[in-house]
Design a protein around this motif. Structure first.
Motif, mmCIF file in Angstrom:
data_model
loop_
_atom_site.group_PDB
_atom_site.id
_atom_site.type_symbol
_atom_site.label_atom_id
_atom_site.label_comp_id
_atom_site.label_asym_id
_atom_site.label_seq_id
_atom_site.Cartn_x
_atom_site.Cartn_y
_atom_site.Cartn_z
ATOM 1 N N VAL A 210 0.805 -1.133 -0.012
ATOM 2 C CA VAL A 210 -0.044 0.100 0.049
ATOM 3 C C VAL A 210 0.924 1.280 0.096
ATOM 4 C CG1 VAL A 210 -1.701 1.249 1.280
ATOM 5 C CG2 VAL A 210 -2.074 -1.302 1.313
ATOM 6 N N HIS A 211 2.037 1.361 0.708
ATOM 7 C CA HIS A 211 2.846 2.569 1.154
ATOM 8 C C HIS A 211 3.407 2.870 -0.267
ATOM 9 C CE1 HIS A 211 5.714 4.886 3.295
ATOM 10 N NE2 HIS A 211 4.639 5.485 3.808
ATOM 11 N N ARG A 212 3.648 1.731 -1.249
ATOM 12 C CA ARG A 212 4.458 2.119 -2.438
ATOM 13 C C ARG A 212 3.797 3.395 -3.330
ATOM 14 N NH1 ARG A 212 5.374 -3.998 -3.757
ATOM 15 N NH2 ARG A 212 6.759 -4.582 -2.115
ATOM 16 N N MET A 214 0.768 4.773 -1.967
ATOM 17 C CA MET A 214 0.221 5.954 -1.091
ATOM 18 C C MET A 214 0.942 5.983 -0.157
ATOM 19 S SD MET A 214 -3.995 4.501 -0.896
ATOM 20 C CE MET A 214 -4.757 6.116 -0.724
ATOM 21 N N ALA A 215 1.851 7.150 -0.186
ATOM 22 C CA ALA A 215 3.176 7.284 0.806
ATOM 23 C C ALA A 215 2.381 7.984 2.118
ATOM 24 C CB ALA A 215 3.942 8.253 0.238
ATOM 25 N N ASP A 216 1.249 8.541 2.145
ATOM 26 C CA ASP A 216 0.678 8.901 3.403
ATOM 27 C C ASP A 216 -0.197 8.017 4.008
ATOM 28 O OD1 ASP A 216 -1.194 9.098 1.573
ATOM 29 O OD2 ASP A 216 -2.168 11.055 2.148
ATOM 30 N N ALA A 217 -0.459 6.803 3.678
ATOM 31 C CA ALA A 217 -1.179 5.877 4.168
ATOM 32 C C ALA A 217 -0.768 5.378 5.440
ATOM 33 C CB ALA A 217 -1.569 4.739 3.441
ATOM 34 N N LYS A 218 -1.600 5.213 6.473
ATOM 35 C CA LYS A 218 -1.201 4.862 7.817
ATOM 36 C C LYS A 218 -1.964 3.773 8.312
ATOM 37 C CE LYS A 218 0.836 9.344 9.574
ATOM 38 N NZ LYS A 218 1.322 9.668 8.272
ATOM 39 N N LEU A 219 -1.170 2.954 9.167
ATOM 40 C CA LEU A 219 -2.010 1.768 9.920
ATOM 41 C C LEU A 219 -1.740 2.158 11.245
ATOM 42 C CD1 LEU A 219 -3.149 -0.978 10.001
ATOM 43 C CD2 LEU A 219 -0.912 -2.172 9.759
ATOM 44 N N LYS A 237 12.140 -4.155 9.811
ATOM 45 C CA LYS A 237 12.531 -4.680 8.460
ATOM 46 C C LYS A 237 11.988 -4.065 7.184
ATOM 47 C CE LYS A 237 12.876 -9.284 6.485
ATOM 48 N NZ LYS A 237 12.710 -10.797 6.494
ATOM 49 N N LEU A 238 10.741 -4.120 7.265
ATOM 50 C CA LEU A 238 10.314 -3.272 5.958
ATOM 51 C C LEU A 238 10.234 -2.077 5.881
ATOM 52 C CD1 LEU A 238 6.869 -5.732 5.972
ATOM 53 C CD2 LEU A 238 9.023 -6.119 4.407
ATOM 54 N N ASP A 239 10.858 -1.475 6.849
ATOM 55 C CA ASP A 239 11.239 0.065 6.558
ATOM 56 C C ASP A 239 9.781 0.820 6.719
ATOM 57 O OD1 ASP A 239 12.603 2.588 6.889
ATOM 58 O OD2 ASP A 239 12.848 2.510 4.677
ATOM 59 N N LEU A 240 8.856 0.341 7.737
ATOM 60 C CA LEU A 240 7.406 0.760 7.883
ATOM 61 C C LEU A 240 7.173 1.776 8.945
ATOM 62 C CD1 LEU A 240 5.513 -2.084 6.275
ATOM 63 C CD2 LEU A 240 6.023 0.183 5.214
ATOM 64 N N ASN A 241 8.303 2.099 9.817
ATOM 65 C CA ASN A 241 8.332 2.634 11.127
ATOM 66 C C ASN A 241 7.400 3.917 11.070
ATOM 67 O OD1 ASN A 241 9.614 0.976 12.713
ATOM 68 N ND2 ASN A 241 11.323 1.538 12.070
ATOM 69 N N GLY A 242 7.658 4.885 10.057
ATOM 70 C CA GLY A 242 6.822 5.873 9.811
ATOM 71 C C GLY A 242 5.299 5.969 9.419
ATOM 72 N N ILE A 317 -5.101 -8.447 0.681
ATOM 73 C CA ILE A 317 -5.461 -7.394 1.437
ATOM 74 C C ILE A 317 -5.089 -6.088 1.154
ATOM 75 C CG2 ILE A 317 -5.286 -6.652 3.800
ATOM 76 C CD1 ILE A 317 -4.302 -9.416 4.785
ATOM 77 N N ALA A 318 -3.859 -5.954 0.124
ATOM 78 C CA ALA A 318 -3.409 -4.578 -0.337
ATOM 79 C C ALA A 318 -4.387 -4.327 -1.227
ATOM 80 C CB ALA A 318 -1.767 -4.746 -0.479
ATOM 81 N N ASP A 319 -4.587 -4.999 -2.201
ATOM 82 C CA ASP A 319 -5.240 -4.688 -3.503
ATOM 83 C C ASP A 319 -6.722 -3.985 -2.691
ATOM 84 O OD1 ASP A 319 -5.959 -4.848 -6.289
ATOM 85 O OD2 ASP A 319 -7.542 -6.158 -5.477
ATOM 86 N N ARG A 320 -7.376 -4.760 -2.103
ATOM 87 C CA ARG A 320 -8.753 -4.038 -1.383
ATOM 88 C C ARG A 320 -8.632 -2.953 -0.871
ATOM 89 N NH1 ARG A 320 -12.017 -5.875 -4.792
ATOM 90 N NH2 ARG A 320 -12.746 -8.102 -4.881
ATOM 91 N N ILE A 321 -7.485 -2.677 0.028
ATOM 92 C CA ILE A 321 -7.292 -1.499 0.757
ATOM 93 C C ILE A 321 -7.045 -0.327 -0.140
ATOM 94 C CG2 ILE A 321 -5.676 -0.233 2.355
ATOM 95 C CD1 ILE A 321 -5.246 -3.091 3.863
ATOM 96 N N ILE A 322 -6.211 -0.485 -0.875
ATOM 97 C CA ILE A 322 -5.867 0.379 -2.224
ATOM 98 C C ILE A 322 -7.231 0.862 -2.895
ATOM 99 C CG2 ILE A 322 -4.619 1.001 -4.096
ATOM 100 C CD1 ILE A 322 -2.377 -0.885 -3.113
ATOM 101 N N MET A 323 -7.967 -0.077 -3.225
ATOM 102 C CA MET A 323 -9.129 -0.053 -4.015
ATOM 103 C C MET A 323 -10.057 0.985 -3.254
ATOM 104 S SD MET A 323 -12.708 -0.519 -4.306
ATOM 105 C CE MET A 323 -12.801 -2.450 -3.589
#
Length: 377
Positions: A210-212, A214-219, A237-242, A317-323
Motif C-alpha cells: 500500500v505504501h508504495r 500511497m505514501a501518506d497511508a497509515k496503519l 525490517k520493512l522500513d515502515l516505522n513512519g 489485502i493490499a489490493d482491497r485496501i488500495i481500491m
C-alpha cells in the motif's frame, strides 16, 4: 419476569475479550427488560464475592489453581450457588461453563441454555468433544453466534440450534463534533490481540505494498499481545516505522472514537468465530477488509459493507485496501450501509432474541417433565 443465572468463566473489569464484554451487555439488557439476572464467574483478586452493577448481580467464585481438582471444585461451587439462587433458567456462555448447568438440570431440574462463543467450538480436544456431545444433547436450547459455528456444533450433536449473534452498544458510536476524522491522510485501523491467529503480520506486509502507491497511508494497530515484539521487528525490517503505529492496550471506551477517526478497518484473522470488532467498525461507518474465515462472512457481505480476502494473502489485502482508499464514493456508500446494518445488532434486539429462547426452553422443559410424569402413572 424470569430469574436468570448466566455462567461465564471470566468477566470485566479485568477481562475484556469478546465473550466477557458480550456477557456484561447481555446481563445489562436482560435486567433492563425486567428480569433478575445473576452472573456467576471466577474470582478476581481485589473484587468482592458478591456485587451489583447496572441492576444485575455478580457472584465471583474462587478457582483453586490445581489441575482437574481445581476445575471440579469450581464447578461444584457453581452448582451450589445455582441451588441457592434457584433460577428459572441457567445460561452457559460457552461449552466449558455448561458442565455445572448440565449437572444442575440433572439434580435440580433447572433447564439450561448453551451459547457457543468461539474457541470452545473450533478448538475442542477429542475427550472434551465427547463431553460436549452430552451437554448439547441435554440442553433445552442451543445457540450459535454464526451459521459457520452452527455447522460445527451440528457435527458434535445433530439437534435444533438457533443462530443469535452478539450485539453492540450503538450509543457509544454517536459521532460528536471534534471526534470526526481530520486531515486528508488515509488511515487503516486494526483492533484486537496481537496473536498469531489474528494474522497481523500479513496486514503489515500488505502495508508495504500500500505504501508504495500511497505514501501518506497509515496503519494503527490497537491492542497488545505475545506477538508484538515480532511484529515490531517486521515493521522495522520493512522500513515502515513512519506509517505504522502500535498503541498498545487501550480502554474499551476509547475504541469508538479511534474507529471514527479512521477510514477503513482491517481484520486479517486466520480463524475468527465472530469478530465483534467488525460490528464496532460497522457502527463507526467504516468499510471492512477481512478474511473469509469462520463467522466473518455472516457479518461482512462482499461489496455491500466490505470485502473478503483469503487468509495469509498480503497482496489481496493490499489490493482491497488500495481500491477502497482511492474510491471515496464506494467508501461513502459502504459507510452508510454499515451504520444502517449495525442497528440490527443493537443489544436490546439481541437480548430480546435470547429472552425468547429462554421462554421456549422453559416451556420445552416443562412439557418434557409433564410427559415423564404421565408415563410414570
Amino acid at each position: 419476569m424470569m430469574k436468570i443465572a448466566i455462567l461465564v468463566g471470566l468477566f470485566p473489569p479485568k477481562w475484556l475479550a469478546g465473550t466477557e464484554i458480550a456477557t456484561y451487555h447481555l446481563a445489562e439488557h436482560l435486567t433492563q427488560r425486567g428480569h433478575e439476572v445473576h452472573v456467576i464467574t471466577s474470582q478476581d483478586e481485589g473484587l468482592p464475592e458478591l456485587s451489583k452493577e447496572k441492576g444485575f448481580y455478580i457472584h465471583r467464585i474462587a478457582w483453586p489453581k490445581i489441575r482437574i481438582v481445581g476445575a471440579i471444585t469450581f464447578w461444584t461451587k457453581i452448582c451450589l450457588k445455582i441451588q441457592k439462587i434457584k433460577p428459572d433458567i441457567v445460561h452457559a456462555q460457552s461449552l466449558p461453563t455448561s458442565i455445572p448447568a448440565w449437572a444442575s438440570k440433572k439434580h435440580l431440574k433447572i433447564p439450561y441454555v448453551v451459547w457457543g462463543q468461539g474457541s470452545d467450538i473450533y478448538l475442542p480436544g477429542s475427550f472434551i468433544r465427547m463431553a460436549y456431545k452430552t451437554i448439547l444433547k441435554n440442553a433445552d436450547a442451543v445457540l450459535a453466534l454464526t451459521e459457520d459455528m452452527k455447522q460445527r456444533m451440528l457435527e458434535i450433536s445433530n439437534r435444533d440450534i438457533s443462530v443469535v449473534p452478539n450485539g453492540i452498544g450503538l450509543e457509544q458510536f454517536n459521532i460528536k463534533s471534534g471526534e470526526k476524522k481530520k486531515g486528508n491522510s488515509k488511515t487503516i485501523i486494526f483492533v484486537g490481540r496481537l496473536h498469531p491467529v489474528k494474522g497481523v503480520s500479513y496486514l503489515i506486509e500488505a502495508m508495504a505494498i500500500v505504501h508504495r502507491g500511497m505514501a501518506d497511508a497509515k496503519l494503527i494497530l490497537v491492542g497488545d499481545g505475545t506477538e508484538r515484539s515480532r511484529l515490531e521487528k517486521l515493521v522495522e525490517k520493512l522500513d515502515l516505522n513512519g506509517c505504522i503505529q502500535f498503541t498498545g492496550q487501550v480502554q474499551q471506551e476509547r475504541i469508538p472514537t479511534m474507529l471514527q477517526q479512521a477510514d477503513l478497518f482491517a481484520l486479517p484473522s486466520l480463524s475468527e468465530s465472530f469478530g465483534i470488532v467488525n460490528l464496532e467498525a460497522m457502527a463507526a461507518g467504516l468499510p471492512i477488509v477481512a478474511t473469509n474465515v469462520g463467522g466473518i462472512p455472516d457479518i461482512v457481505v462482499e461489496g455491500v459493507n466490505g470485502y473478503l480476502v483469503n487468509a495469509k494473502r498480503p497482496s489481496e489485502i493490499a489490493d482491497r485496501i488500495i481500491m477502497l482508499l482511492w474510491n471515496d464514493k464506494i467508501r461513502e456508500e459502504i459507510s452508510v450501509n454499515n451504520m444502517e446494518k449495525a442497528k440490527l445488532y443493537a443489544w436490546d434486539i439481541v437480548a430480546g432474541k435470547v429472552e425468547k429462547e429462554y421462554q421456549m426452553a422453559i416451556r420445552r422443559s416443562m412439557d418434557i417433565e409433564i410427559t415423564n410424569l404421565r408415563r410414570m402413572h
